[in-house]
Design a protein around this motif. Structure first.
Motif, short mmCIF file in Angstrom:
data_model
loop_
_atom_site.label_atom_id
_atom_site.label_comp_id
_atom_site.label_asym_id
_atom_site.label_seq_id
_atom_site.Cartn_x
_atom_site.Cartn_y
_atom_site.Cartn_z
N MET A 1 30.32 45.49 40.41
CA MET A 1 29.54 46.21 39.42
C MET A 1 30.42 46.59 38.23
SD MET A 1 26.45 46.80 39.97
CE MET A 1 25.13 47.14 41.03
N ALA A 2 29.79 46.82 37.12
CA ALA A 2 30.48 47.23 35.91
C ALA A 2 29.59 48.20 35.15
CB ALA A 2 30.79 46.03 35.04
N ASN A 12 25.92 39.48 33.98
CA ASN A 12 26.23 40.19 35.22
C ASN A 12 26.73 39.29 36.35
OD1 ASN A 12 25.13 41.21 38.04
ND2 ASN A 12 25.76 43.00 36.85
N PRO A 13 26.03 38.21 36.71
CA PRO A 13 26.51 37.42 37.84
C PRO A 13 27.87 36.77 37.59
CG PRO A 13 24.57 36.38 36.85
CD PRO A 13 24.76 37.72 36.20
N ALA A 19 35.22 38.94 38.70
CA ALA A 19 35.88 40.17 39.17
C ALA A 19 36.14 40.09 40.68
CB ALA A 19 35.03 41.39 38.83
N CYS A 20 35.17 39.60 41.44
CA CYS A 20 35.35 39.50 42.90
C CYS A 20 36.46 38.53 43.27
CB CYS A 20 34.05 39.07 43.57
SG CYS A 20 32.81 40.37 43.60
N ARG A 21 36.70 37.54 42.43
CA ARG A 21 37.78 36.57 42.68
C ARG A 21 39.12 37.04 42.12
NH1 ARG A 21 36.27 30.83 40.85
NH2 ARG A 21 38.22 30.38 41.93
N GLY A 22 39.14 38.21 41.46
CA GLY A 22 40.39 38.74 40.92
C GLY A 22 40.83 38.07 39.64
N VAL A 58 41.35 32.79 32.13
CA VAL A 58 40.13 32.73 32.96
C VAL A 58 39.89 31.31 33.47
CG1 VAL A 58 37.62 32.97 32.91
CG2 VAL A 58 39.06 34.76 31.90
N VAL A 59 40.00 30.33 32.59
CA VAL A 59 39.75 28.94 32.99
C VAL A 59 40.80 28.46 33.99
CG1 VAL A 59 39.64 26.55 32.16
CG2 VAL A 59 38.50 28.38 30.88
#
Length: 124
Positions: A1-2, A12-13, A19-22, A58-59
């Motif tokens: 969440m943010a 959002n997704p 974020a969940c993958r760090g 990110v990439v």
């Protein structure tokens, strides 16, 4: 969440997945104009501009590319102590990026005529 990317936000997704993958962590709540709400969720500023270096991070992290050779420097403006060096080099080694030829305004050709990446330029 943010805090600034609610569930009905288009991004959002994607923000949650990264974020969940760090891969991204956001900005801590509590700074000027960013109050902490329930859960002290971070801010991601989804409508802000991003730099070429940030996108490279990110990439490259999303692709789980191999770590580059220590000391390798493909781009004139991305030294080995640069914030984004690792990810830019990973993408370069994978053949995903090539940069800009030296010789442009403020981008002289030095030893080896290395190209420039312009890591702090915003994406258009």
């Amino acid at each position: 969440m943010a805090t600034d990317v609610p569930p009905d936000n288009t991004f959002n997704p994607f923000v949650l997945c990264l974020a969940c993958r760090g891969i991204i962590s956001g900005y801590a709540c509590g700074e000027a104009g960013e109050p902490c709400g329930s859960g002290n969720l971070p801010y991601f500023w989804p409508n802000d501009n991003v730099t070429r270096g940030q996108v490279a991070k990110v990439v490259a992290m999303g692709a789980a590319l191999p770590t580059p050779t220590p000391g390798q420097q493909t781009f004139q403006d991305v030294a080995t102590n640069s914030t984004f060096w690792q990810w830019i080099e990973e993408l370069s080694t994978a053949g995903a990026i090539s940069g800009y030829k030296c010789g442009g305004a403020g981008e002289p050709c030095n030893v080896g005529n290395k190209p420039y990446f312009r890591p702090y330029d915003y994406l258009a």
